[in-house]
Write a protein that holds these residues in place. Structure first.
Motif, short mmCIF file in Angstrom:
data_model
loop_
_atom_site.label_atom_id
_atom_site.label_comp_id
_atom_site.label_asym_id
_atom_site.label_seq_id
_atom_site.Cartn_x
_atom_site.Cartn_y
_atom_site.Cartn_z
N LYS A 1 -62.30 -35.16 22.19
CA LYS A 1 -63.70 -35.53 22.02
C LYS A 1 -64.35 -34.75 20.88
CE LYS A 1 -65.88 -36.06 25.80
NZ LYS A 1 -66.61 -35.80 27.07
N THR A 2 -64.07 -33.46 20.81
CA THR A 2 -64.67 -32.63 19.75
C THR A 2 -64.17 -33.05 18.38
OG1 THR A 2 -64.79 -30.78 21.31
CG2 THR A 2 -65.02 -30.28 18.96
N PHE A 3 -62.90 -33.41 18.28
CA PHE A 3 -62.34 -33.84 17.00
C PHE A 3 -63.04 -35.10 16.49
CE2 PHE A 3 -59.35 -36.73 14.88
CZ PHE A 3 -59.06 -35.98 13.75
N TRP A 4 -63.24 -36.07 17.36
CA TRP A 4 -63.88 -37.31 16.94
C TRP A 4 -65.35 -37.09 16.60
CZ3 TRP A 4 -60.57 -40.62 15.48
CH2 TRP A 4 -59.36 -40.79 16.14
N ARG A 5 -66.00 -36.21 17.32
CA ARG A 5 -67.40 -35.93 17.01
C ARG A 5 -67.55 -35.24 15.66
NH1 ARG A 5 -69.51 -33.74 22.96
NH2 ARG A 5 -69.31 -35.75 24.04
N MET A 6 -66.63 -34.36 15.36
CA MET A 6 -66.66 -33.74 14.03
C MET A 6 -66.28 -34.73 12.95
SD MET A 6 -64.92 -30.05 14.91
CE MET A 6 -64.87 -29.63 13.17
N GLY A 7 -65.39 -35.66 13.29
CA GLY A 7 -64.93 -36.63 12.30
C GLY A 7 -66.02 -37.57 11.83
N VAL A 8 -66.91 -37.97 12.74
CA VAL A 8 -67.96 -38.91 12.33
C VAL A 8 -68.97 -38.25 11.40
CG1 VAL A 8 -67.74 -40.31 14.41
CG2 VAL A 8 -69.35 -38.40 14.37
N LEU A 9 -69.01 -36.93 11.38
CA LEU A 9 -69.97 -36.23 10.52
C LEU A 9 -69.39 -35.88 9.15
CD1 LEU A 9 -72.90 -35.24 10.70
CD2 LEU A 9 -72.03 -33.00 11.37
N LEU A 10 -68.08 -36.05 8.98
CA LEU A 10 -67.47 -35.69 7.70
C LEU A 10 -68.05 -36.47 6.51
CD1 LEU A 10 -63.69 -35.22 8.63
CD2 LEU A 10 -65.37 -33.46 8.00
N PRO A 11 -68.28 -37.78 6.61
CA PRO A 11 -68.88 -38.47 5.45
C PRO A 11 -70.23 -37.92 5.04
CG PRO A 11 -67.96 -40.06 6.99
CD PRO A 11 -67.93 -38.73 7.68
N TYR A 12 -70.97 -37.36 5.99
CA TYR A 12 -72.30 -36.85 5.67
C TYR A 12 -72.23 -35.57 4.83
CZ TYR A 12 -76.95 -34.88 6.33
OH TYR A 12 -78.19 -34.32 6.13
N ILE A 13 -71.19 -34.77 5.04
CA ILE A 13 -71.10 -33.50 4.31
C ILE A 13 -70.38 -33.66 2.98
CG2 ILE A 13 -71.15 -32.20 6.46
CD1 ILE A 13 -68.17 -31.80 6.24
N VAL A 14 -69.86 -34.85 2.70
CA VAL A 14 -69.23 -35.09 1.40
C VAL A 14 -70.32 -35.19 0.34
CG1 VAL A 14 -67.79 -36.67 0.06
CG2 VAL A 14 -67.27 -36.24 2.47
N ALA A 15 -70.06 -34.62 -0.81
CA ALA A 15 -71.05 -34.63 -1.89
C ALA A 15 -71.35 -36.07 -2.33
CB ALA A 15 -70.54 -33.82 -3.08
N PRO A 16 -72.61 -36.39 -2.60
CA PRO A 16 -72.95 -37.76 -3.04
C PRO A 16 -72.20 -38.19 -4.29
CG PRO A 16 -74.93 -36.55 -2.43
CD PRO A 16 -73.81 -35.56 -2.43
N VAL A 17 -71.93 -37.25 -5.19
CA VAL A 17 -71.19 -37.61 -6.41
C VAL A 17 -69.78 -38.07 -6.05
CG1 VAL A 17 -70.31 -36.75 -8.59
CG2 VAL A 17 -72.56 -36.02 -7.79
N ALA A 18 -69.16 -37.37 -5.10
CA ALA A 18 -67.81 -37.76 -4.68
C ALA A 18 -67.82 -39.13 -4.01
CB ALA A 18 -67.24 -36.71 -3.74
N VAL A 19 -68.84 -39.38 -3.20
CA VAL A 19 -68.95 -40.70 -2.54
C VAL A 19 -69.12 -41.80 -3.59
CG1 VAL A 19 -70.34 -42.08 -0.96
CG2 VAL A 19 -69.90 -39.68 -0.45
N ALA A 20 -69.93 -41.55 -4.60
CA ALA A 20 -70.13 -42.55 -5.65
C ALA A 20 -68.84 -42.83 -6.41
CB ALA A 20 -71.22 -42.07 -6.61
N LEU A 21 -68.07 -41.79 -6.71
CA LEU A 21 -66.80 -41.99 -7.41
C LEU A 21 -65.80 -42.76 -6.56
CD1 LEU A 21 -66.36 -38.49 -9.11
CD2 LEU A 21 -66.98 -40.66 -10.21
N ILE A 22 -65.75 -42.44 -5.27
CA ILE A 22 -64.81 -43.12 -4.39
C ILE A 22 -65.13 -44.61 -4.29
CG2 ILE A 22 -64.04 -43.31 -1.99
CD1 ILE A 22 -64.42 -40.26 -1.79
N PHE A 23 -66.39 -44.93 -4.08
CA PHE A 23 -66.75 -46.33 -3.88
C PHE A 23 -66.79 -47.10 -5.20
CE2 PHE A 23 -67.91 -44.83 0.25
CZ PHE A 23 -67.73 -45.92 1.08
N SER A 24 -66.99 -46.42 -6.31
CA SER A 24 -66.90 -47.13 -7.59
C SER A 24 -65.47 -47.58 -7.86
CB SER A 24 -67.40 -46.23 -8.73
OG SER A 24 -66.57 -45.07 -8.84
N ASN A 25 -64.50 -46.80 -7.41
CA ASN A 25 -63.10 -47.23 -7.54
C ASN A 25 -62.74 -48.29 -6.50
OD1 ASN A 25 -62.44 -45.50 -9.71
ND2 ASN A 25 -62.20 -43.77 -8.31
N LEU A 26 -63.32 -48.19 -5.32
CA LEU A 26 -63.02 -49.20 -4.31
C LEU A 26 -63.55 -50.57 -4.70
CD1 LEU A 26 -63.77 -47.27 -0.97
CD2 LEU A 26 -61.54 -47.98 -1.83
#
Length: 274
Positions: A147-172
């Motif tokens: 349970k703790t692993f999944w709860r931490m997992g759902v928060l991982l996208p929030y702590i990713v830097a916005p620049v990294a998110v933009a680069l990832i989705f621009s390639n997707l």
């Protein structure tokens, strides 16, 4: 010979020729009201302590309101004032024009295009995000493994830097060599113009927003779900209510204050995207 003595607290009056006896009770010393007390004189430290209890809460929150008045409230009021003027940025003054500028902006087609894009991205990013957050929070509220692993997992996208998110989705969502179009081509679907078509570009932006903020809202809703008294669920189970019925009749009504908060914050964020 002296007659019988009456008690000191009683006075008996007999009317001549009448058997009626009227007895009055004298107030005793114990029934008398005590003398008023002198007002209590507080020392300087006691007066200071009372003043601190009354004033200190306002002093603690005053820095926020002072900064908000300077950096938030004043610019809003000043902008509203100069919106009715033809303002000269060089001279720092303007002439009053009334609602002419509002009428002019309402006549511009770009304004309506921007407004349509704003609400389109808002709907595509906010509504699915809230639905997914409630669903994921309901799953994490159950007794599952890790349970703790999944709860931490759902928060991982929030702590990713916005620049990294933009680069990832621009390639997707790249038009020619993006991963999404490559997968669609593998099943016989033509490439989607993610950057040129308005609707699909809104879908791509909304997907990126949902990826980043769904986990954040999930944890807020999960905390509210865990605060619900478990006796309600046990009573509902005894009465024969299933999981869906418990979710609709117990969980959702209990989440109303938290849902209002999440909806308001998501609406504010969604309208600020475009």
């Amino acid at each position: 010979m002296p007659g019988p003595r009456h008690p000191p607290s009683l006075v008996t009056a007999r009317r001549k020729g009448s058997p009626v006896t009227v007895t009055a009770t004298r107030p005793s010393v114990q029934d008398e009201a005590p003398p008023p007390r002198a007002p209590r004189v507080l020392s300087f430290s006691q007066r200071l302590s009372r003043f601190d209890l009354k004033v200190s809460p306002y002093l603690y929150i005053s820095p926020f309101f002072i900064l908000f008045a300077i950096t938030g409230l004043f610019p809003i009021v000043f902008t509203a004032v100069i919106s009715f003027q033809d303002w000269d940025l060089v001279r720092g003054e303007g002439t009053f024009v009334g609602f002419d500028q509002y009428i002019w902006i309402l006549q511009q087609p770009h304004f309506w295009t921007a407004l349509r894009n704003t609400f389109s991205i808002f709907l595509l990013s906010t509504v699915p995000q809230l639905v997914a957050a409630v669903f994921i929070a309901a799953l994490l509220d159950r007794n599952i493994r890790a349970k703790t692993f999944w709860r931490m997992g759902v928060l991982l996208p929030y702590i990713v830097a916005p620049v990294a998110v933009a680069l990832i989705f621009s390639n997707l969502f790249a038009d020619r060599f993006g991963l999404v179009n490559t997968l669609l081509g593998g099943v016989g679907i033509g490439p989607i113009p993610w950057h040129t078509d308005p609707f699909w570009s809104h879908v791509a932006i909304a997907t990126m927003v949902n990826f980043r903020w769904t986990g954040y809202n999930t944890l807020i809703l999960l905390a509210a779900m865990q605060a619900v008294n478990r006796d309600y669920y046990e009573a509902a189970s005894i009465d024969g209510a299933g999981a869906f019925r418990q979710f609709v009749s117990i969980t959702l009504p209990s989440l109303k204050p938290t849902l209002i908060f999440v909806i308001i914050t998501s609406t504010i964020g969604g309208l600020q995207i475009f």
